[in-house]
Design an enzyme around this catalytic site. Structure first.
Site, mmCIF file in Angstrom:
data_model
loop_
_atom_site.group_PDB
_atom_site.id
_atom_site.type_symbol
_atom_site.label_atom_id
_atom_site.label_comp_id
_atom_site.label_asym_id
_atom_site.label_seq_id
_atom_site.Cartn_x
_atom_site.Cartn_y
_atom_site.Cartn_z
ATOM 1 N N SER A 197 0.879 -1.060 0.032
ATOM 2 C CA SER A 197 -0.041 -0.113 -0.019
ATOM 3 C C SER A 197 0.871 1.139 -0.059
ATOM 4 O O SER A 197 1.661 1.447 -0.801
ATOM 5 C CB SER A 197 -0.930 -0.078 1.225
ATOM 6 O OG SER A 197 -1.888 0.755 0.955
ATOM 7 N N HIS A 331 -7.269 -6.096 1.387
ATOM 8 C CA HIS A 331 -6.228 -5.332 0.987
ATOM 9 C C HIS A 331 -4.847 -5.385 1.806
ATOM 10 O O HIS A 331 -4.976 -5.661 3.031
ATOM 11 C CB HIS A 331 -6.474 -3.649 1.308
ATOM 12 C CG HIS A 331 -5.326 -2.763 0.953
ATOM 13 N ND1 HIS A 331 -4.563 -2.734 -0.295
ATOM 14 C CD2 HIS A 331 -4.980 -1.551 1.563
ATOM 15 C CE1 HIS A 331 -3.926 -1.754 -0.430
ATOM 16 N NE2 HIS A 331 -4.064 -1.058 0.663
HETATM 17 C C1 MCU Z 1 -3.167 2.205 -1.509
HETATM 18 O O1 MCU Z 1 -2.070 2.967 -0.507
HETATM 19 C C2 MCU Z 1 -2.871 3.785 0.400
HETATM 20 C C3 MCU Z 1 -3.540 4.955 -0.390
HETATM 21 O O2 MCU Z 1 -2.710 5.398 -1.415
HETATM 22 C C4 MCU Z 1 -4.334 5.892 0.682
HETATM 23 O O3 MCU Z 1 -5.208 6.615 0.099
HETATM 24 C C5 MCU Z 1 -4.846 5.104 1.733
HETATM 25 O O4 MCU Z 1 -5.330 6.273 2.598
HETATM 26 O O5 MCU Z 1 -4.175 4.384 2.380
HETATM 27 C C6 MCU Z 1 -3.400 3.101 1.647
HETATM 28 C C7 MCU Z 1 -2.745 2.342 2.559
HETATM 29 O O6 MCU Z 1 -1.547 2.641 2.715
HETATM 30 O O7 MCU Z 1 -3.455 1.236 3.200
HETATM 31 C C8 MCU Z 1 -2.818 0.679 4.191
#
Ligand code: MCU
Length: 385
Positions: A197, A331
């Protein structure tokens, strides 16, 4: 390793007047001349690295004059103490943990995976893991994290480096430390990096900018990672609810403040993230994505990595670049269905085995859009001599 040609590469941090709504051509220099050879690519790579810093990442500082390390071991877990800085009144110390496999190390030392915030992939037997607390190097809570963290204690709160760039600096200092710490017994030519992420975005940046990394494994990095800004914008315009550049710069500090100036005029960027991934080539990379979360911008990641793949093709090593995109899992929860692909890349690039690594696929679940390569990729892929 190709010879460095910084002396002859015309490296600038912006290209005034650039305008292209499609993906910028990897194989044309800023001045319009074609990239024909691997030595040309080395220069082009330096151009791209400077552009990404210039527009969205801020400046990645070189190795600082102060760099020392100590190592202590207790059972299978060890601590590497890294001290880095510019002067005794502007230095920092951090202490990543390394977990070792049991048994005797292979000749040359253990392969290592540097795992941002511990990582979210199943690391197979025979590999040491370093848990990298990147959020200590640069915080990533919200806009209030700007300039907060160990990196900024060294370089100052107003340094242009984004959090992700600061994390790259920390990875490079860890590798510097391992280089002067034989007791850690890490094989310096077998280092991988991973994260999921937001930390997947960071892992991709580390692989892009740190050439001592042999294998880069971003997981569900989404927008700002293995997606292209232009493709994510198209997805959003078409009706998918994805993360766009305009949102990401407000959410957190993963990008430099300078990037705010470009999020509403993406066509002026002389790069996109296919060229961020291209910085990894010819070294190995496989990225994993999850189509169950539209926010990750699924068409964008497949299209962007399809465009990036042309660089590995041009360098004659297409199987050094993989991409896998499935759904059916939360996720950052690892789907066991992808073990074969993950283990193949690890076995080949960290464990010295010879499996096939020809893996590049998607389930095509892109919401209301589809990937139309000819709308975005305008170049034909050369064979670089
Ligand atoms: C996918 O990574 C991020 C995303 O870009 C953000 O918008 C969200 O707030 O958090 C995601 C993440 O890191 O989830 C653990």
């Amino acid at each position: 390793m190709l010879a460095r040609r910084a002396d002859v590469c015309a490296v600038v941090s912006t290209v005034p007047g650039f305008n292209n709504a499609k993906l910028p051509d990897p194989f044309t220099f800023n001045n319009g001349t074609p990239v024909r050879t691997k030595a040309d690519w080395d220069c082009r790579r330096q151009e791209i690295a400077a552009l990404i810093q210039g527009y969205e990442a801020g400046t990645l500082p070189p190795k600082p004059p102060i760099l020392s390390a100590t190592f202590s071991k207790s059972g299978n877990t060890s601590t590497l103490t890294v001290t880095a800085g510019l002067a005794t009144n502007s230095q920092t110390t951090f202490t990543p943990r390394i977990t070792y496999p049991s048994g005797n190390p292979p000749t040359g030392g253990w392969p290592l995976i540097i795992a941002y915030e511990g990582g979210s992939i199943p690391v197979p037997a025979g590999i040491a893991t370093l848990s990298y607390s990147n959020s200590d190097i640069a915080q990533q809570n919200s806009q209030s994290s700007r300039g907060v963290g160990l990196f900024y204690n060294v370089y100052g709160r107003s340094h242009s480096a984004s959090a992700m760039t600061a994390w790259v600096w920390g990875v490079s200092r860890i590798i510097d430390a391992l280089e002067i710490t034989p007791a850690a017994n890490i094989n310096l030519s077998k280092i991988g990096v991973t994260g999921c992420s937001r930390d997947g975005k960071g892992a991709l940046m580390a692989g892009a900018f740190e050439e001592r990394i042999a294998l880069t494994i971003p997981q569900e990095s989404g927008s700002g990672g293995d997606t292209c800004w232009r493709l994510s914008h198209f997805e959003q315009q078409s009706g998918n609810q994805v993360q766009e550049a305009t949102e990401i710069v407000q959410e957190n500090v993963w990008f430099s403040t300078n990037f705010n100036n470009y999020v509403n005029q993406l066509q002026v960027l002389p790069y996109d993230h296919h060229l961020l991934a291209a910085l990894v080539a010819p070294r190995a990379m496989i990225s994993f994505e999850n189509t169950d979360y539209m926010w990750l911008s699924p068409m964008s990641s497949f299209g962007c990595m399809t465009a990036a793949h042309t660089i590995w093709q041009a360098l004659g090593v297409p199987d050094n670049h993989g991409f896998e995109q499935v759904g059916g899992h939360a996720h950052c929860a690892w789907p066991a269905s992808l073990n074969t692909q993950l283990n193949a890349f690890i076995n080949k690039f960290l464990l010295g085995q010879s499996p096939t690594t020809s893996y590049f696929s998607t389930n095509n679940q892109f919401g209301v859009v589809s990937w139309q390569p000819s709308n975005w990729i305008t170049w034909s892929t050369p064979t670089l001599s």
